[in-house]
Write a protein that holds these residues in place. Structure first.
Motif, PDB file in Angstrom:
ATOM      1  N   MET A   1       0.827  -1.194   0.000  1.00  0.00           N
ATOM      2  CA  MET A   1       0.000   0.000   0.000  1.00  0.00           C
ATOM      3  C   MET A   1       0.870   1.255   0.000  1.00  0.00           C
ATOM      4  N   VAL A   2       0.522   2.185  -0.887  1.00  0.00           N
ATOM      5  CA  VAL A   2       1.224   3.466  -0.950  1.00  0.00           C
ATOM      6  C   VAL A   2       0.197   4.593  -0.919  1.00  0.00           C
ATOM      7  N   TYR A   3       0.668   5.783  -0.588  1.00  0.00           N
ATOM      8  CA  TYR A   3      -0.224   6.932  -0.561  1.00  0.00           C
ATOM      9  C   TYR A   3       0.509   8.153  -1.093  1.00  0.00           C
ATOM     10  N   GLY A   4      -0.257   9.179  -1.388  1.00  0.00           N
ATOM     11  CA  GLY A   4       0.304  10.452  -1.808  1.00  0.00           C
ATOM     12  C   GLY A   4      -0.675  11.562  -1.501  1.00  0.00           C
ATOM     13  N   ASP A   5      -0.147  12.698  -1.125  1.00  0.00           N
ATOM     14  CA  ASP A   5      -1.010  13.849  -0.865  1.00  0.00           C
ATOM     15  C   ASP A   5      -1.537  14.444  -2.166  1.00  0.00           C
ATOM     16  N   THR A   6      -0.871  14.097  -3.271  1.00  0.00           N
ATOM     17  CA  THR A   6      -1.321  14.530  -4.594  1.00  0.00           C
ATOM     18  C   THR A   6      -1.338  13.316  -5.514  1.00  0.00           C
ATOM     19  N   VAL A   7      -2.037  13.435  -6.629  1.00  0.00           N
ATOM     20  CA  VAL A   7      -2.068  12.357  -7.612  1.00  0.00           C
ATOM     21  C   VAL A   7      -0.661  12.107  -8.152  1.00  0.00           C
ATOM     22  N   ASP A   8       0.086  13.154  -8.412  1.00  0.00           N
ATOM     23  CA  ASP A   8       1.446  12.992  -8.938  1.00  0.00           C
ATOM     24  C   ASP A   8       2.340  12.226  -7.970  1.00  0.00           C
ATOM     25  N   ARG A   9       2.245  12.541  -6.696  1.00  0.00           N
ATOM     26  CA  ARG A   9       3.060  11.843  -5.698  1.00  0.00           C
ATOM     27  C   ARG A   9       2.652  10.370  -5.603  1.00  0.00           C
ATOM     28  N   LEU A  10       1.353  10.105  -5.645  1.00  0.00           N
ATOM     29  CA  LEU A  10       0.887   8.718  -5.634  1.00  0.00           C
ATOM     30  C   LEU A  10       1.424   7.977  -6.856  1.00  0.00           C
ATOM     31  N   LYS A  11       1.326   8.586  -8.020  1.00  0.00           N
ATOM     32  CA  LYS A  11       1.794   7.969  -9.261  1.00  0.00           C
ATOM     33  C   LYS A  11       3.285   7.642  -9.172  1.00  0.00           C
ATOM     34  N   LYS A  12       4.083   8.553  -8.644  1.00  0.00           N
ATOM     35  CA  LYS A  12       5.520   8.306  -8.506  1.00  0.00           C
ATOM     36  C   LYS A  12       5.789   7.124  -7.580  1.00  0.00           C
ATOM     37  N   ARG A  13       5.025   7.028  -6.508  1.00  0.00           N
ATOM     38  CA  ARG A  13       5.226   5.919  -5.566  1.00  0.00           C
ATOM     39  C   ARG A  13       4.779   4.587  -6.171  1.00  0.00           C
ATOM     40  N   MET A  14       3.680   4.593  -6.915  1.00  0.00           N
ATOM     41  CA  MET A  14       3.253   3.365  -7.591  1.00  0.00           C
ATOM     42  C   MET A  14       4.282   2.949  -8.639  1.00  0.00           C
ATOM     43  N   ASP A  15       4.783   3.922  -9.397  1.00  0.00           N
ATOM     44  CA  ASP A  15       5.789   3.622 -10.415  1.00  0.00           C
ATOM     45  C   ASP A  15       7.056   3.035  -9.796  1.00  0.00           C
ATOM     46  N   ALA A  16       7.468   3.576  -8.660  1.00  0.00           N
ATOM     47  CA  ALA A  16       8.667   3.066  -7.983  1.00  0.00           C
ATOM     48  C   ALA A  16       8.450   1.628  -7.517  1.00  0.00           C
TER      49      ALA A  16
END
Length: 86
Positions: free
Chosen positions: A55-70
């Motif tokens: 499970m990952v999270y992000g305060d913004t969509v871009d941050r979430l996307k970066k964490r999913m990509d990683a």
């Protein structure tokens, strides 16, 4: 003189659909606090051993996307290593 119309903002459902289309391993939602979350329910044991998290999270969509990509890159590396050992 009228102002130019601004581009319509995407709805939360549209953002979720776009993310899901490009990240099919993930289940994506937005909490009531506004934080974006993604869960990868089919994480394999090899991916877990390689340090992937479910499970990952992000305060913004871009941050979430970066964490999913990683996480996806880490999972891909785990799958590649497993395939090389066969």
């Amino acid at each position: 003189m009228s102002a130019e119309p601004q581009a319509a903002e995407l709805t939360i459902d549209q953002v979720k659909a776009d993310l899901a289309e490009t990240n099919p391993r993930w289940v994506i939602w937005r909490s009531t606090t506004g934080r974006w979350w993604a869960d990868c329910p089919h994480l394999t044991p090899e991916e877990g051993k390689a340090g992937c998290i479910r499970m990952v999270y992000g305060d913004t969509v871009d941050r979430l996307k970066k964490r999913m990509d990683a996480q996806d890159a880490r999972a891909q590396n785990a799958r590649t290593r497993k395939a090389e050992t066969w």
